[in-house]
Design a protein around this motif. Sequence first.
Motif, PDB file in Angstrom:
ATOM      1  N   LEU A 116     -29.761 -27.420 -14.400  1.00 35.45           N
ATOM      2  CA  LEU A 116     -31.175 -27.553 -14.066  1.00 35.45           C
ATOM      3  C   LEU A 116     -31.657 -28.986 -14.283  1.00 35.45           C
ATOM      4  CD1 LEU A 116     -32.573 -24.264 -15.659  1.00 35.45           C
ATOM      5  CD2 LEU A 116     -32.462 -24.798 -13.223  1.00 35.45           C
ATOM      6  N   LYS A 117     -31.226 -29.567 -15.409  1.00 34.51           N
ATOM      7  CA  LYS A 117     -31.682 -30.913 -15.744  1.00 34.51           C
ATOM      8  C   LYS A 117     -31.057 -31.976 -14.847  1.00 34.51           C
ATOM      9  CE  LYS A 117     -31.598 -34.308 -19.509  1.00 34.51           C
ATOM     10  NZ  LYS A 117     -31.139 -34.585 -20.893  1.00 34.51           N
ATOM     11  N   ASP A 118     -29.749 -31.863 -14.597  1.00 36.37           N
ATOM     12  CA  ASP A 118     -29.033 -32.916 -13.876  1.00 36.37           C
ATOM     13  C   ASP A 118     -29.102 -32.781 -12.363  1.00 36.37           C
ATOM     14  OD1 ASP A 118     -28.327 -33.824 -16.369  1.00 36.37           O
ATOM     15  OD2 ASP A 118     -26.347 -32.856 -16.355  1.00 36.37           O
ATOM     16  N   VAL A 119     -29.289 -31.547 -11.874  1.00 40.88           N
ATOM     17  CA  VAL A 119     -29.243 -31.338 -10.423  1.00 40.88           C
ATOM     18  C   VAL A 119     -30.575 -30.844  -9.872  1.00 40.88           C
ATOM     19  CG1 VAL A 119     -28.107 -30.082  -8.542  1.00 40.88           C
ATOM     20  CG2 VAL A 119     -26.768 -30.853 -10.516  1.00 40.88           C
ATOM     21  N   LEU A 120     -31.086 -29.740 -10.431  1.00 41.54           N
ATOM     22  CA  LEU A 120     -32.237 -29.106  -9.810  1.00 41.54           C
ATOM     23  C   LEU A 120     -33.552 -29.829 -10.099  1.00 41.54           C
ATOM     24  CD1 LEU A 120     -32.111 -26.756  -7.934  1.00 41.54           C
ATOM     25  CD2 LEU A 120     -32.884 -25.250  -9.759  1.00 41.54           C
ATOM     26  N   VAL A 121     -33.779 -30.250 -11.327  1.00 45.67           N
ATOM     27  CA  VAL A 121     -35.042 -30.919 -11.655  1.00 45.67           C
ATOM     28  C   VAL A 121     -35.230 -32.195 -10.837  1.00 45.67           C
ATOM     29  CG1 VAL A 121     -36.329 -32.108 -13.464  1.00 45.67           C
ATOM     30  CG2 VAL A 121     -35.258 -29.900 -13.949  1.00 45.67           C
ATOM     31  N   VAL A 146     -26.026 -17.015 -17.684  1.00 44.05           N
ATOM     32  CA  VAL A 146     -27.356 -16.640 -18.150  1.00 44.05           C
ATOM     33  C   VAL A 146     -27.299 -16.079 -19.565  1.00 44.05           C
ATOM     34  CG1 VAL A 146     -28.197 -16.195 -15.817  1.00 44.05           C
ATOM     35  CG2 VAL A 146     -27.160 -14.331 -17.123  1.00 44.05           C
ATOM     36  N   GLN A 147     -26.095 -16.000 -20.149  1.00 42.69           N
ATOM     37  CA  GLN A 147     -25.962 -15.504 -21.511  1.00 42.69           C
ATOM     38  C   GLN A 147     -26.522 -16.525 -22.505  1.00 42.69           C
ATOM     39  OE1 GLN A 147     -25.008 -12.407 -22.229  1.00 42.69           O
ATOM     40  NE2 GLN A 147     -24.843 -12.131 -19.994  1.00 42.69           N
ATOM     41  N   PRO A 148     -27.287 -16.070 -23.500  1.00 46.42           N
ATOM     42  CA  PRO A 148     -27.896 -17.007 -24.458  1.00 46.42           C
ATOM     43  C   PRO A 148     -26.876 -17.916 -25.140  1.00 46.42           C
ATOM     44  CG  PRO A 148     -28.823 -14.809 -24.708  1.00 46.42           C
ATOM     45  CD  PRO A 148     -27.677 -14.675 -23.761  1.00 46.42           C
ATOM     46  N   THR A 149     -25.668 -17.410 -25.379  1.00 49.40           N
ATOM     47  CA  THR A 149     -24.657 -18.215 -26.073  1.00 49.40           C
ATOM     48  C   THR A 149     -24.126 -19.354 -25.209  1.00 49.40           C
ATOM     49  OG1 THR A 149     -22.990 -16.613 -25.336  1.00 49.40           O
ATOM     50  CG2 THR A 149     -23.913 -16.322 -27.546  1.00 49.40           C
ATOM     51  N   HIS A 150     -24.335 -19.263 -23.890  1.00 48.46           N
ATOM     52  CA  HIS A 150     -23.825 -20.301 -22.989  1.00 48.46           C
ATOM     53  C   HIS A 150     -24.943 -20.879 -22.122  1.00 48.46           C
ATOM     54  CE1 HIS A 150     -20.210 -18.081 -24.099  1.00 48.46           C
ATOM     55  NE2 HIS A 150     -19.490 -19.109 -23.694  1.00 48.46           N
ATOM     56  N   SER A 151     -26.173 -20.783 -22.584  1.00 45.55           N
ATOM     57  CA  SER A 151     -27.302 -21.244 -21.774  1.00 45.55           C
ATOM     58  C   SER A 151     -27.290 -22.750 -21.551  1.00 45.55           C
ATOM     59  CB  SER A 151     -28.621 -20.832 -22.430  1.00 45.55           C
ATOM     60  OG  SER A 151     -28.728 -21.409 -23.730  1.00 45.55           O
ATOM     61  N   SER A 152     -26.526 -23.481 -22.371  1.00 48.52           N
ATOM     62  CA  SER A 152     -26.489 -24.941 -22.212  1.00 48.52           C
ATOM     63  C   SER A 152     -25.923 -25.338 -20.853  1.00 48.52           C
ATOM     64  CB  SER A 152     -25.650 -25.575 -23.328  1.00 48.52           C
ATOM     65  OG  SER A 152     -24.327 -25.062 -23.303  1.00 48.52           O
ATOM     66  N   PHE A 153     -25.011 -24.506 -20.281  1.00 46.99           N
ATOM     67  CA  PHE A 153     -24.449 -24.816 -18.962  1.00 46.99           C
ATOM     68  C   PHE A 153     -25.548 -24.823 -17.901  1.00 46.99           C
ATOM     69  CE2 PHE A 153     -20.444 -22.572 -20.616  1.00 46.99           C
ATOM     70  CZ  PHE A 153     -19.956 -23.765 -21.147  1.00 46.99           C
ATOM     71  N   LEU A 154     -26.347 -23.761 -17.916  1.00 44.57           N
ATOM     72  CA  LEU A 154     -27.401 -23.649 -16.910  1.00 44.57           C
ATOM     73  C   LEU A 154     -28.467 -24.710 -17.136  1.00 44.57           C
ATOM     74  CD1 LEU A 154     -28.621 -22.203 -14.518  1.00 44.57           C
ATOM     75  CD2 LEU A 154     -29.620 -20.523 -16.084  1.00 44.57           C
ATOM     76  N   ALA A 184     -25.088 -28.509  -0.047  1.00 45.76           N
ATOM     77  CA  ALA A 184     -24.753 -27.342  -0.870  1.00 45.76           C
ATOM     78  C   ALA A 184     -24.443 -27.765  -2.298  1.00 45.76           C
ATOM     79  CB  ALA A 184     -23.559 -26.596  -0.280  1.00 45.76           C
ATOM     80  N   SER A 185     -24.807 -26.899  -3.227  1.00 46.48           N
ATOM     81  CA  SER A 185     -24.420 -27.049  -4.622  1.00 46.48           C
ATOM     82  C   SER A 185     -23.634 -25.797  -4.984  1.00 46.48           C
ATOM     83  CB  SER A 185     -25.654 -27.180  -5.522  1.00 46.48           C
ATOM     84  OG  SER A 185     -25.281 -27.281  -6.887  1.00 46.48           O
ATOM     85  N   VAL A 186     -22.480 -25.960  -5.639  1.00 45.96           N
ATOM     86  CA  VAL A 186     -21.614 -24.827  -5.953  1.00 45.96           C
ATOM     87  C   VAL A 186     -21.634 -24.573  -7.452  1.00 45.96           C
ATOM     88  CG1 VAL A 186     -19.271 -23.893  -5.828  1.00 45.96           C
ATOM     89  CG2 VAL A 186     -20.159 -25.302  -3.964  1.00 45.96           C
ATOM     90  N   LEU A 187     -21.887 -23.312  -7.825  1.00 43.35           N
ATOM     91  CA  LEU A 187     -21.946 -22.921  -9.226  1.00 43.35           C
ATOM     92  C   LEU A 187     -20.855 -21.906  -9.531  1.00 43.35           C
ATOM     93  CD1 LEU A 187     -25.805 -22.378  -9.670  1.00 43.35           C
ATOM     94  CD2 LEU A 187     -24.496 -24.491  -9.924  1.00 43.35           C
TER      95      LEU A 187
END
Length: 699
Positions: free
Chosen positions: A406-411, A394-402, A353-356
């Motif tokens: 994506l880069k560190d876990v999902l990709v 998913v807000q553009p101002t905080h998109s760096s979190f997602l 599991a991954s928790v967000l």
Amino acid sequence: MRSDDAAAGLNSSQRLHLLTSSQHADKLLAEVEAILTASKSKSAFRKYKNALPLAQSKVVEDYIARIRTQMIRVLESQGIGLPEPSFESVHSIRVTLAFVRIAFQECTADRMRGYGEVPESKIRELNGLVDEMVAAVEKLDAYLAQGLGQDLEARLARLAETGADVGMLKTLERIVNDHGMVEFRPTLSMILDRLESKNFEIALFGRVSSGKSSLLNHIVQTEILPVGVTPITAVPTRLIYGETPRLSVWYADRSPERADIARLTELVSEHQNPGNYKHVTRILVELSSDRLRNGVVLVDTPGLGSLATSGAAETLAYLPRCDLGVVLVDAGSTLTEDDIGTIRALYEARIPASVLLSKSDLLAPEDRDRSSAYISEHIHSQLGLAISVHPVSVQPTHSSFLDAWLKDVLVPLYDRHQQLAQESLSRKIGALRETVIMALKLRLTRAPLDRPPDDVQRLGDQGPIDAEQIDSTLRKAVGRITEIRQICFETTQAIRQEADRALDEAANALLNAWAAGGTASPSNLVADELIRVAAEQAGTVSKALKDLAAELSQALQTASKALGYQEAPVEHDFTVFIKEMPKLDLGTLDDMQVHPPVLGKLSRSLALRQTRRALHRQIGQQAEHAFSNLGRMLDAWARRILGELQLRFETHADQYRAHLSRMGTRASIQGEDQTAILRDLNSLGEAQTEEQAQMAPVT
């Protein structure tokens, strides 16, 4: 003249008579075959005895085959062709099952009273018996509707031809068939689905409005999934790669269809498909997103804790299918028991599991870090699992979190999905193997042996069990669910009509306050009184559900202990669902103007009537609307809770019933069966060793 007769042949009526007579004769021959089979049947209601010896049965079958062959030749000689079959076998079976369901429903306590008064002590058990049997029939019907009755052996053979390692699965399939462990076939079929697809499935789980659909839209970079505050996703929605956007829908009661992708909302939303009344069983969305390439599949699951009880059940049922579970925790409501339960269920199914922490833009930086740490610590304290929590938005101002997640876990998971899919399959096969071993061992430990072998001695022996008593305990628990469902329905219906009585109570409270010289605001006092009356009635529903939770837990623990299972759900595992009960929403009463009646000191009854009239005139309609809404919401809430309780209960009770069915209630396991069980236990152990040697960890 005779030559002319021969040339003319039989007329149409004569040929039809010959055909129908042959059909009738064939039906009678089928009945002879049925007698041969039935005389050797293990049915509880055998009609025939003294089965023919095997050699004689074979002679009879050979004669029947010869009669049929000659009959076909006779028909062909007269130019009569055999008609094509008229009915689909699966459809006919499902229609017959509908009548089986009706037959059991005619045995409820209410309907049995036509044959005499039913003893009070038997009503609950009788209703439980009916619900238990109807549920079993519906499971078979659902099994047929969803195409799970596939030839598992043939599928395994095809996979073996492709070079796939299916040694353990072949062993499990044979054991499941040999011992009639039908409850394991759906899981085995799901594993084969995964082995055949070669996909890596990532499923998103979370409560309603936790942001699953919004997150998936962001990942695939298109607004394909509907989002909103109402319950979304009545059934799991799978997103896969496709050159052209396309929607495929499967139904329980009709053939699959292709649909316009714009119809997705009407199929997956609880608002447009309440309780999944359209009988959707599967939804597949094809999108040309680069993040869905290489066999990666994203799954939007039903929201847990929603009014869509069937959706919650679909979510739990989907667990065995996925390879990674992503659990979203809403930053606006923090960790809940539903979230903990989902993570626990994932790990019990051996799924990582991954928790967000979703909607993390709502939190200040220090609160975001503190909330993530709290969630991680709470998961560790509750489950003993060390899981990192990743804030996303998913807000553009905080998109760096997602982007970071994506880069560190999902990709990296995308890049390793074939290896991870293989590891996931190994975990699933291992979990199924352990469950089958436990079922075999539990059956064996109950088998009285003249000379117990060493293998049985190590398993332990808890002595004989009263199978009928266990059955009765589980049955009464199911019957209790029926009783509580009726109590909740009657109470919530009554609450809708409580506005008048509540206003009368409020009028009386106002008079008492005025008589005592109270200075409290009349609007506050009236609101408090209305809320008190509503809470008393709602408390009846809550208490009934809590009592039911305790009874269900006790029934499972009793059965579990008797059968030798190591664990059973405790009361908390049931009461955890009973929360967030709807409350009376009156809106604002600030405009209400109620004063002590002028004649109040002369006649209390007159003052009471005047005050009641004033309240009914000013807020009567508002109160009626509030109580009606409360009754409706309580009814939906109670149905959801009952669904959750029944799902949790049946998950365990089905295992116990299956074990009792295999064990038998009166007959002991014979020596030949004992030997077969021991042989199969050894086979599973040997198969595991061989598989472990072939599946060395990839470094």
